[in-house]
Write a protein that holds these residues in place. Structure first.
Motif, mmCIF file in Angstrom:
data_model
loop_
_atom_site.group_PDB
_atom_site.id
_atom_site.type_symbol
_atom_site.label_atom_id
_atom_site.label_comp_id
_atom_site.label_asym_id
_atom_site.label_seq_id
_atom_site.Cartn_x
_atom_site.Cartn_y
_atom_site.Cartn_z
ATOM 1 N N LYS A 171 -66.871 0.704 12.692
ATOM 2 C CA LYS A 171 -65.702 1.339 12.077
ATOM 3 C C LYS A 171 -65.092 2.425 12.967
ATOM 4 C CE LYS A 171 -67.246 0.241 7.404
ATOM 5 N NZ LYS A 171 -67.755 0.743 6.114
ATOM 6 N N ASN A 172 -65.893 2.963 13.906
ATOM 7 C CA ASN A 172 -65.353 3.928 14.873
ATOM 8 C C ASN A 172 -64.383 3.262 15.843
ATOM 9 O OD1 ASN A 172 -66.892 6.207 13.955
ATOM 10 N ND2 ASN A 172 -68.692 5.336 14.980
ATOM 11 N N TYR A 173 -64.447 1.927 15.935
ATOM 12 C CA TYR A 173 -63.610 1.174 16.868
ATOM 13 C C TYR A 173 -62.758 0.152 16.125
ATOM 14 C CZ TYR A 173 -66.605 3.115 20.541
ATOM 15 O OH TYR A 173 -67.280 3.960 21.394
ATOM 16 N N GLU A 174 -62.422 0.448 14.893
ATOM 17 C CA GLU A 174 -61.772 -0.541 14.032
ATOM 18 C C GLU A 174 -60.450 -1.032 14.608
ATOM 19 O OE1 GLU A 174 -60.993 -1.293 9.265
ATOM 20 O OE2 GLU A 174 -61.807 0.615 9.980
ATOM 21 N N THR A 175 -59.679 -0.131 15.197
ATOM 22 C CA THR A 175 -58.392 -0.537 15.778
ATOM 23 C C THR A 175 -58.604 -1.522 16.926
ATOM 24 O OG1 THR A 175 -57.397 1.577 15.183
ATOM 25 C CG2 THR A 175 -56.284 0.281 16.888
ATOM 26 N N LEU A 176 -59.557 -1.198 17.793
ATOM 27 C CA LEU A 176 -59.868 -2.077 18.928
ATOM 28 C C LEU A 176 -60.331 -3.451 18.450
ATOM 29 C CD1 LEU A 176 -60.449 -2.369 22.057
ATOM 30 C CD2 LEU A 176 -62.759 -1.571 21.532
ATOM 31 N N LEU A 177 -61.084 -3.485 17.375
ATOM 32 C CA LEU A 177 -61.743 -4.714 16.919
ATOM 33 C C LEU A 177 -60.885 -5.583 16.000
ATOM 34 C CD1 LEU A 177 -65.264 -3.191 16.191
ATOM 35 C CD2 LEU A 177 -64.689 -4.735 18.062
ATOM 36 N N LYS A 178 -59.650 -5.193 15.758
ATOM 37 C CA LYS A 178 -58.808 -5.935 14.813
ATOM 38 C C LYS A 178 -58.722 -7.434 15.105
ATOM 39 C CE LYS A 178 -55.816 -2.357 12.847
ATOM 40 N NZ LYS A 178 -54.440 -1.795 12.788
ATOM 41 N N PRO A 179 -58.558 -7.870 16.381
ATOM 42 C CA PRO A 179 -58.471 -9.326 16.633
ATOM 43 C C PRO A 179 -59.729 -10.071 16.177
ATOM 44 C CG PRO A 179 -57.738 -8.080 18.559
ATOM 45 C CD PRO A 179 -58.360 -7.097 17.632
ATOM 46 N N GLU A 181 -62.024 -11.891 20.679
ATOM 47 C CA GLU A 181 -61.738 -13.080 19.873
ATOM 48 C C GLU A 181 -62.726 -14.197 20.171
ATOM 49 O OE1 GLU A 181 -57.133 -13.442 19.011
ATOM 50 O OE2 GLU A 181 -57.473 -12.849 21.086
ATOM 51 N N ASP A 182 -63.066 -14.375 21.443
ATOM 52 C CA ASP A 182 -64.044 -15.408 21.793
ATOM 53 C C ASP A 182 -65.421 -15.073 21.223
ATOM 54 O OD1 ASP A 182 -62.179 -16.898 23.072
ATOM 55 O OD2 ASP A 182 -62.826 -16.433 25.115
ATOM 56 N N LEU A 185 -60.479 -12.841 12.633
ATOM 57 C CA LEU A 185 -61.136 -14.148 12.726
ATOM 58 C C LEU A 185 -62.378 -14.213 11.844
ATOM 59 C CD1 LEU A 185 -60.795 -14.786 16.567
ATOM 60 C CD2 LEU A 185 -59.719 -16.102 14.749
ATOM 61 N N ILE A 186 -63.129 -13.137 11.810
ATOM 62 C CA ILE A 186 -64.329 -13.119 10.966
ATOM 63 C C ILE A 186 -63.948 -13.228 9.491
ATOM 64 C CG2 ILE A 186 -66.286 -11.714 10.219
ATOM 65 C CD1 ILE A 186 -66.704 -12.892 12.968
ATOM 66 N N GLN A 187 -62.937 -12.484 9.096
ATOM 67 C CA GLN A 187 -62.501 -12.531 7.692
ATOM 68 C C GLN A 187 -62.005 -13.920 7.319
ATOM 69 O OE1 GLN A 187 -59.679 -9.286 7.896
ATOM 70 N NE2 GLN A 187 -61.081 -7.848 6.872
#
Length: 675
Positions: A654-662, A568-569, A666-668
Motif C-alpha cells: 500500500k506504500n507503493y499503491e500508485t506505482l502498482l496500479k497496472p 504487468e507481466d 490485472l489481479i482484480q
C-alpha cells in the motif's frame, strides 16, 4: 632496383617483393645501407628474426648513427619478449637522437606491458608531442588512458588517431571499447561494426561485439558474435570467459561453467575469469567453490574491486553480515564504479543514518559512465535506501528506473513461462509409466510457488530439523525429467523418475531422512511428481499477491525471473501460477499443502504445527527461530531469512499503491484474492 622502390615496397607491406628488390640491389651494391636496412625490416615483419638481426646488424655497421636501425633491432628482442635487451637498444637509439619518437613510444609500450601505466602514459604522450601527425601513437596513448581509467582522455586520443587515419580497424575497435566503458553502447556498437566492415575476420572485434550485445540485452546476438570469434580463434581464453558470461545470463549454468573452466585451462591465472567462475558457482549454490575462486582471484589481484564485491556477496549468503559489509566497502574504496557493491550494501544496512550515508556515497559515481546494467544496481540501491527512510514516493521513482534499465538488458520472459504453465495443466499424466512403487518420493519435500512468497523462510525453518537436508534451488527435477524424456524410443533399460532424481540428489541416511527442494518453478512439474513420486510432499507458498509482486519488483532477481521487472507481466505470471495450482489441488487434494506466509507470520506456532502434522514431523521450538540458522542462503531473500519471524512486510504494497496500479488492475480482474 633503386632505393626509392625498396622503401615504397616496405612501407606498403609488400615484404616478399621488398626482399627480392634488396637482393637484386645488393648484387651490384653490396655495401649499400638501404637494402640491408629494409631487408631487415621485411624479415622482421615476416617473423624471421635471426635473419632480420643479421641484416640490421650489417646496416648498423654501415651507419651507426641511424636510430631507426637500432630501434628495429630492439623490436626483434621485443618480439621475442626479451624486454631488458629491447629497452637497452631503444635507449641506445635515443642516445643517437633524444627526440626519436618511435623508440620513446616503444619504451612506453613495454612499460605498459610491465604494468607501469603512469610511466607508459608519460612516454607515449611524449612521442605524440614530438610527432603529432602519427596516428598509432595517439591510438596507443588512448589505450593507456583507458587502462588508467581516464576514459575522457582515452576517447580524445583515440578520436585524434582516427582523425589522422579514419580507416584503422584496430583504432575503431579501441574506440568501441572506450564507448562501452563510458556507457555509450550505441556508439560502441557503431564503432565495432565499422571495424568489422574493414576487417571482417578479426576475432577480437567479434568478441568485443559480443560483449556490447550482451550489455544491450541482445543475448542471441551476443552468443552468435562470441561463437564467431571462437571459430576464428578457438584458443582465446577471453572469448571463452565471455561465452561463459553469456550462457550465465541465458540461465544455462552448465555451459557457463564449462566455458569458464575452458578459459581458465587456457589462462589459469586470470583474476577476471576466476571472479566469473565464482559467480557461476554461487548461482549453482556451491558457495565453498565460489569462495575458493574469489580468494584465488584476490591472490592474483589483491585490490580487485570485483573480487572484493563478490566476497562480500558470499559472506552475505553465509550469514556473515559484518564481514560482508567490510568487503563491500573495500570494493567501493578500490573502485567507486563497482555498482553491485552499493546494491548489496543497500540490502544489509540497518539504520536511517546508514541509508543516508550510502545515498551520499553514490554521489561519487560517474553516472555518465554507467551502462543500463550498472545503472540498474545504483537505482535499486537508491530505492532501497529511500525505502529505509520511508520516502516511498522517491523510492518508487528509483525503483521504476531500476527495472526499466534491467529490462533493456534482460527482456521479460513472461510469455515463455505462461506457455509452460498452460502446457503443464493441459494433461494430468505427462508420460507413460510402468507400475510405480507407492513409496517413491516418500522422503522428498518440494517447495513451490512464486519468488519472494516466503519459500526461503520456510526452507530455513524446516532446515532447523537436523534430519532435513535443504537442496536450495535445485535443478535436479528438471534434469531428471529431461533424461526420462530422452529415454523414449531407446532400447536400453529405462530408469524411472524417482531413480534418476535420487542419483542426482542422493540422501545419506546416516545424516538425513528428508530433503527440501526449493526450485519454485517445479510447480510446472506437479503432474510428474504426483505420477512418478507419489509419496512426495508438495508445499505451495503464497502470500498477498500485491505484496508478492512488489517484493519481486524490488528484489532485482536473477536470470530466469526477468518478468519480475515488469509489473504487468509479474501479475500475469502470478495469476497463471495461482490458477494452475488450484487446478492441481483439485486433482491431487492430499498431495499439496498451501503455506500462507501472511497467516504464518501473524500466528507462527499455530500455522507451523498444521504444516508439521501434514509432513508427519514433530514440533520443536527451534523451528520458530530461523535467525539462529547457520545454513547458507543463495537467494534474494538472504537478509529476511536471517531475521526473527515478523509480519512487518505484510500489507507493505500500500506504500507503493500508485506505482502498482497496472498490476493491481490485472489481479482484480483475474479474481485472485487480495487479502
Amino acid at each position: 632496383m633503386d632505393q626509392q622502390t625498396i622503401k615504397e615496397l616496405s612501407s606498403t607491406g609488400r615484404h616478399q617483393e621488398c626482399l627480392q628488390a634488396c637482393q637484386q640491389l645488393l648484387q651490384s651494391e653490396p655495401e649499400s645501407l638501404v637494402p640491408w636496412k629494409y631487408a631487415g625490416k621485411s624479415l622482421l615483419a615476416l617473423g624471421q628474426f635471426e635473419k632480420a638481426q643479421q641484416c640490421l646488424a650489417k646496416a648498423h655497421q654501415i651507419d651507426n648513427k641511424d636510430p631507426e636501425i637500432v630501434k628495429d633491432i630492439g623490436n626483434i628482442f621485443n618480439a621475442v619478449q626479451n624486454d631488458a635487451e629491447a629497452i637497452r637498444l631503444y635507449k641506445e637509439a635515443l642516445s643517437i637522437d633524444q627526440n626519436y619518437a618511435p623508440a620513446i613510444n616503444n619504451l612506453g609500450l613495454i612499460a605498459k606491458q610491465q604494468g607501469n601505466l603512469v610511466a607508459a602514459g608519460q612516454l607515449v604522450k611524449r612521442a605524440c608531442d614530438i610527432d603529432q601527425s602519427f596516428a598509432p601513437y595517439h591510438m596507443n596513448l588512448g589505450g593507456i588512458y583507458k587502462d588508467l581509467g581516464n576514459l575522457d582522455q582515452a576517447l580524445a586520443s583515440t578520436l585524434k588517431s582516427l582523425e589522422l587515419n579514419p580507416d584503422n580497424p584496430d583504432a575503431l575497435i579501441n574506440l568501441g571499447g572506450i564507448y562501452k566503458d563510458l556507457g555509450n553502447l550505441d556508439q560502441a556498437l557503431a564503432s565495432t561494426l565499422k571495424s568489422l566492415e574493414l576487417n571482417p575476420d578479426n576475432p577480437t572485434a567479434h568478441m568485443n561485439l559480443g560483449g556490447i550485445y550482451k550489455n544491450l540485452g541482445n543475448l542471441d546476438q551476443a552468443l552468435a558474435s562470441t561463437l564467431k570469434s571462437l571459430e576464428l580463434n578457438p584458443d582465446n581464453p577471453d572469448a571463452h570467459m565471455n561465452l561463459g558470461g553469456i550462457y550465465k545470463d541465458l540461465g544455462n549454468l552448465d555451459q557457463a561453467l564449462a566455458s569458464t573452466l575452458k578459459s581458465l585451462k587456457l589462462n589459469p591465472d586470470n583474476p577476471d575469469a576466476l571472479i566469473n567462475l565464482s559467480g557461476i558457482y554461487k548461482d549453482l549454490g556451491n558457495l565453498d567453490q565460489a569462495l575458493a575462486s574469489t580468494l584465488k582471484s584476490l591472490e592474483l589481484k589483491p585490490r580487485g574491486s570485483a573480487a572484493l564485491c563478490k566476497l562480500g556477496l558470499i559472506k552475505m549468503a553465509l550469514a556473515q553480515t559484518e564481514e560482508a559489509k567490510k568487503y563491500l566497502f573495500d570494493s567501493i574504496a578500490c573502485n567507486t564504479q563497482e555498482c553491485e557493491a552499493y546494491f548489496a550494501l543497500s540490502q544489509i544496512i540497518e539504520t536511517a543514518k546508514d541509508a543516508e550515508g550510502l545515498i551520499e556515497s553514490t554521489k561519487q559515481i560517474k553516472t555518465s559512465h554507467l551502462t543500463p546494467r550498472t545503472r540498474t544496481f545504483i537505482e535499486f540501491a537508491l530505492s532501497n535506501c529511500l525505502h529505509k527512510l520511508k520516502k516511498y514516493d522517491q523510492a518508487a521513482k528509483h525503483l521504476k528506473a531500476a527495472n526499466y534499465n534491467k529490462l533493456t538488458v534482460f527482456p521479460s520472459d513472461a510469455s515463455r513461462l505462461q506457455q509452460a504453465i498452460a502446457l503443464s495443466i493441459s494433461r494430468s499424466d505427462p508420460t507413460e509409466k510402468s507400475a510405480i512403487n507407492t513409496n517413491y518420493g516418500k522422503d522428498r519435500i518440494f517447495i513451490i510457488g512464486m519468488p519472494r512468497s516466503g519459500s526461503t523462510l520456510l526452507e530455513t525453518i524446516l532446515s532447523m530439523n537436523p534430519k532435513i537436508k535443504d537442496l536450495g534451488e535445485s535443478r535436479s527435477l528438471e534434469k531428471a525429467i529431461a533424461k526420462i524424456q530422452q529415454q523414449k524410443g531407446c532400447k536400453s533399460d529405462h530408469q524411472d523418475l524417482n531413480e534418476v532424481y535420487s542419483q542426482l540428489e542422493p540422501i545419506n541416511n546416516t545424516q538425513h531422512k528428508y530433503t527440501t527442494d526449493k526450485q519454485l518453478y517445479n510447480f510446472i512439474y506437479i503432474n510428474w511428481i504426483t505420477a512418478h513420486m507419489p509419496s512426495a510432499k508438495i508445499i505451495h507458498c503464497r502470500r498477498n499477491p500485491m505484496d508478492n509482486i512488489l517484493s519481486m519488483y524490488r528484489s532485482n532477481l536473477t536470470t530466469g525471473n526477468n518478468y519480475t521487472a515488469n509489473l504487468e507481466d509479474s501479475a500475469k505470471v502470478l495469476v497463471a501460477q495461482e490458477k494452475a495450482i488450484q487446478i492441481n489441488k483439485k486433482r491431487y487434494p492430499e498431495k499439496i499443502f498451501t503455506f500462507d506466509y501472511d497467516q504464518f507470520v501473524n500466528a507462527p506456532e499455530d500455522n507451523l504445527r498444521k504444516l508439521l502434522r501434514w509432513l508427519d514431523l514433530d514440533f520443536d521450538d527451534n523451528y520458530l527461530h530461523p535467525e539462529k540458522s547457520t545454513r547458507s542462503v543463495n537467494t534474494a531473500s538472504v537478509i529476511q531469512a536471517r531475521k526473527p519471524i515478523r509480519n512487518k512486510s505484510v500489507g507493505g504494497w500500500k506504500n507503493y499503491e500508485t506505482l502498482l496500479k497496472p498490476a493491481l488492475k490485472l489481479i482484480q480482474e483475474s479474481g485472485v484474492k487480495i487479502d
